[in-house]
Structure formats: C-alpha cells, structure tokens
Motif scaffolding. Structure first.
Motif: not given
Lengths: 163, 417
Positions: B133-135, B113-118
């Motif tokens: 990855t963090g953004m 999966e692709i997971i992005i989190g602040a």
C-alpha cells in the motif's frame, strides 16, 4: 475563525500541488502554487486561519505529502470535507494539518462564510449563518500527533521520553 | 470466523488474530521511496534523528519519476538520494532501471509480505499476493527506521472476474470498467480482493495492470490470490523459492461483492479529468488525438508492447499524432529489443523514452500543449497531470492506444487486428 474556500468532489493532489513543483522543499514556496491548477486566485485570496471546505474524496491520487504541506503553509487552519482519500488522510495527520469529515458543514456552508473549529470536540461553528455542526472527533493518539505539529515531532517527543 | 486474504496476511504478520477495523502495528518487509517523495522522506528521517535503517537490503530508493533529470533542482534531489543510499546502505535503482512498482514486482515482492512505498501505486504488488500500500513520505521515513508501521485492517470488496476477455480487449479494460463502476472513491479504505474463474486467464502482467488501478477507486490494495501463475512469474524472475499458495478462506465475509463478466467487456476509455469518467471506445471514435503514450506501471510491460506491436507492425502513426513509448523497466526494454518489438515500434514512428514514469506525471518527456488531447495507458488523467492544466487526457489499453496512434483519433483496436 477563518473564511471558507469551497471546492467540489475528488480534489486530487495533482491540482493541490502539481508534480512540476515536487522538487520544491520550502513549504512557503510550495504554498505559492497551492491549488494553482484549479483555482489560480486561491493563493491571493487566502488569509491565515482560513478553512477549506470540499466534497468527497479530497486529496485523491498521488501520495505526495507536499499537498497537505502546501495547504498548511498557505495558512489553512483546517480542511473540512465529506470524505478524504486514504493516503492524504494519513499525510495530513502526519504533518499536523487538521482535517475533519463533516458532510453537513460542507453542504450548508458557502464560500466566504466565517467558520470556527474546535478540534478536540469536532465542533464546527458557522458564525455567518448561525449554524453549528459536529464532526467525529479524533482519537487521542491522532490528536496527540496533530497538536505536536506532526508525526516527526510526536516521534521525537516519544523517543525523548523513552516510549 | 473465516478470514479474507487481507485478514489472513495481516494476522500472520502481526501475530494476532485480526479482523477488518482493527488497528495494528505490523512489521514491514519492504519499504521504498521514489525521487518525487524521497527527498522529503530523507528530511523527515533526519528530523527524527534516526541513524540507521531497520532493513537496508529491503529499503529501496528508485530514481524513476524524472529519469533522466530534467532540471538542476531535480538533479540535486537525485544526488541527495544517492548519497543517502550510500551512507545508509539502502538499495538504489538508477535512472533507466525502471519504475519502482515494476522493479518491486520483478525483483522483490512475494506472497504474504507487507510492502509500503511513498507512492500511491504501491498497491500494484498486490497482484503477487502481497499486502502492498501507498503512504506518504513521513510514514515511510518512520517505517524505514523502525521496520514497522501502523495499519487499519481494511474491509474487503470481493471482485469476481468470470470468463475470458475477447481479442482486442485488455486487462486495462477490466480495470477501467471496475473504477467506472465503483467510482473514484467507491473503495476508499477498502481492499479489493480479486477471484473468480476469470483470473486463471490473467497473466501476471495483466494482474499487475488491474492491481495498479485499485487506488483509482480509493482502495488500499488490489489483492490477487497467490497461485500457479504467481509461481511461474516468481520462477521467471529467479525467486521461485519465495512462492507459497495463498487465498482467502472459503466463507470469508465481504462488505461488497462485484461481478465482472470478462467475456462481455469492450474496449473502454476514461475521459478527462477523472478515472471513473468512463465510456466505451466506440462512443468516442473520431475524437482527434495529438499524442499517444504507451508506458507506466499500469501498462509498460513486455506483454503491453507485444499487443501494441501486433497492431502497429507494418503500419505508421498518423502524421498529426505523436507517439511515445516508455518500457516499464530495463528488463522490459531489453526483452522488447530481443523480441523485435522496439524495432517495429520505431518503424511505426514511435519515440522510445527511457524506462521510467516518463510522460505520466508531466515533469518531462511529453508534456502536453494547450488544448491538446492525449490518449495514454497511464492510470491517471487528472487535470494538469501531464504538465498542463489546459490539456485533456484519455486513458485506455495499449491495444486502443496503438489503434489510436494509427488512426489519429480514438479508435477501436478490434477493427485493426
């Protein structure tokens, strides 16, 4: 044209804006605490248009976007560093804070030097020392985001134009 | 050309044959924010005049950074996040439910999966074979609404872990060794892909510890292959059907190869004020410590509390050393109660903080005093991190933390086991 403020390597987002101010949403309020834990004098010294010079890995650590917002609101017109941490790089572009990678400009410039930056070409002039440097310019789409003032404005413009 | 694990995942997700250096637009499976970054995400979401979430069931808000709230301003931020979740159908995890990254691992992340989190430690879910990855807040606001984001496909470093850790040496010591070796920016923009015969000895909890620290070398994600250990972890958390094996292609090319012989590692610490400022525990013995903190996404899991309990059972914290324990999630707390760990830790003199980030970032629950030294199992020791720029933070494993709590100074856990 702006005066240079110079820092070392690994300036992390915890010192750019400590977590105790994360609930502050007003950029001007955030700016009052910018660099507070590493350079308490920064905010009284900084003038609109000034430039931050830094070593490697500027903006490492937490993903907090408050960090580039605080720097921008403090009046900094550009951050020039040897390198940037990944998340900070995206965040700076997204909120419209110009940043450039140029190790030579950092190495050969001193605090207080007068610098001028031309974003479209990546040209950096040190008027105090009579030196000029060249950073890699942005790709067009990133320049578009920065000149729109950030990703929100850029996205709104694109939605309006039906892109 | 053979693909790295990152190239494989991002090719599948983007529907293209992508290679390191390519810039792609990819669908986002899970997007999340926490209470530090979330309010700004909401502001940006509204500034864009967005009206709906692309995937409400996997749009998540975690109240973990100040949980429970320490001030009226933070309480108001929490309420804004709660209202946003209610209005838009986003998932909300309340104070005390736990740390975002731990809950993503327990309840959401799956291989591929692709997971992005602040939040910068989002890369921790790479332990489950997800590209995580963090953004920043704005990136996540756009992803929440559009269901996609842009990514530069990272080059990968291959990290080969061989052999098994000796008793008293933990996954955290692997992570600290690696960050010390790479440097705080040694892997900026890169993916770390872990492999080697040693990873078969690493539990999911240990893999999560290592992946949580990848960003401390600047990496975009710390990625483990998906194998039987992944499978049993997913089954334990009721998501066995989400399992699929996933590994890089055999001849994939890597920008750099790093070899770690786990059998030779010793307990390590990161000294103030950067994570790559590493040393061996035995080089720092006798350094007095006023506070020990066991917790965080890096080391607040059941296995971490088990290691600490093994050392602390029947012993007491040093009278001059405060001892704070924060389980990473409600489930960890619950299982630690059932296993008797919490009782043993309380008997040893621990303060049990609610599940959440707790003392890690210095907004509540354990802010340090001037000149104080803390030994923490967190992933960061930056100046001011725990709320006071005049304090000093050393990072270490839960075993070293437990030994230190007893000795009152930095101590080698192997001498107490």
């Amino acid at each position: 044209m702006g005066k240079a403020h110079k820092y070392g390597d690994n300036i992390d987002t915890d010192v750019i804006i400590p977590a105790r101010y994360l609930n502050v949403s007003d950029p001007a309020e955030l700016a009052k605490h910018c660099m507070e834990d590493i350079d308490g004098e920064f905010i009284s010294r900084v003038q609109p248009g000034d430039i931050i010079l830094a070593g490697a890995n500027f903006g490492s650590g937490s993903s907090r976007e408050h960090a580039p917002i605080a720097i921008k609101a403090a009046g900094i017109s550009c951050v020039i560093a040897e390198s940037f941490a990944r998340i900070f790089f995206r965040n700076a572009v997204n909120i419209g804070l110009p940043i450039l990678e140029c190790a030579e400009a950092v190495e050969k410039s001193d605090p207080g030097d007068s610098l001028e930056v031309e974003l479209t070409t990546g040209q950096i002039e040190n008027a105090t020392k009579g030196l000029s440097f060249r950073a890699k310019p942005y790709p067009d789409f990133m320049l578009g985001i920065i000149s729109a003032g950030g990703l929100v404005e850029y996205t709104k413009q694109r939605i309006t134009r039906g892109l | 050309m053979a693909m790295t694990l990152v190239e494989k995942i991002l090719s599948e997700k983007s529907g293209l044959d992508v290679r390191a250096g390519d810039i792609i637009v990819a669908p986002v499976d899970i997007a999340f924010v926490q209470d530090g970054t979330g309010p700004l995400t909401i502001s940006q979401f509204q500034a864009c005049s967005f009206e709906r979430l692309a995937n409400p069931l996997t749009s998540i808000i975690f109240l973990d950074h100040a949980a429970p709230s320490a001030s009226r301003e933070l309480s108001n931020d929490h309420n804004r996040l709660r209202e946003f979740a209610k209005r838009n159908g986003a998932q909300l995890f309340e104070i005390g439910d736990g740390i975002s990254h731990q809950l993503i691992a327990e309840s959401y992340a799956s291989p591929g999966e692709i997971i992005i989190g602040a939040d910068s430690h989002t890369g921790m879910a790479g332990a489950l074979g997800a590209f995580a990855t963090g953004m920043g807040s704005t990136d996540v606001a756009i992803a929440l609404s559009l269901g996609k984001t842009w990514l530069r496909v990272p080059e990968s470093f291959k990290v080969i872990i061989n052999g098994q850790l000796s008793k008293g040496v933990c996954a955290k010591d692997i992570a600290l060794y690696l960050v010390g070796n790479l440097g705080a920016d040694g892997a900026t923009y890169k993916a770390l892909e872990f492999c080697g015969d040693g990873i078969a000895y690493l539990t999911m909890s240990e893999r999560l510890t290592i992946a949580s620290m990848a960003v401390e070398a600047g990496a975009k994600v710390g990625l483990f292959p998906s194998d039987e250990i992944t499978h049993s972890y997913l089954e334990h958390h009721g998501r066995g059907q989400k399992y699929r094996p996933l590994e890089p292609e055999p001849d994939a090319s890597y920008e750099r190869v790093i070899k770690i012989d786990a059998t030779r590692l010793e307990p390590m610490v990161a000294k103030p004020h950067s994570v790559d400022n590493t040393a061996l525990v035995r080089e720092l013995e006798d350094m007095k410590v006023q506070q020990v903190f066991i917790g965080t996404c890096s080391n607040g899991r059941l296995e971490d509390l088990a290691v600490a309990t093994e050392i602390l059972r029947g012993r007491k914290r040093h009278p001059d050393t405060r001892f704070i324990v924060a389980p990473a999630s409600r489930q960890v707390l619950s299982e630690a109660i059932q296993a008797g760990y919490i009782q043993a830790l309380v008997n040893a003199g621990a303060v049990i903080a609610p599940p959440g980030c707790a003392a890690c970032l210095g907004v509540h629950h354990g802010v340090l005093g001037d000149g104080e030294v803390c030994l923490s199992t967190a992933n960061r020791n930056f100046k001011g991190r725990m709320g006071n720029p005049e304090a000093f933070i050393y990072l270490a494993s839960p075993a070293t933390a437990a030994a230190t709590a007893i000795a009152g100074c930095i101590a080698d856990p192997r001498e107490m086991m």
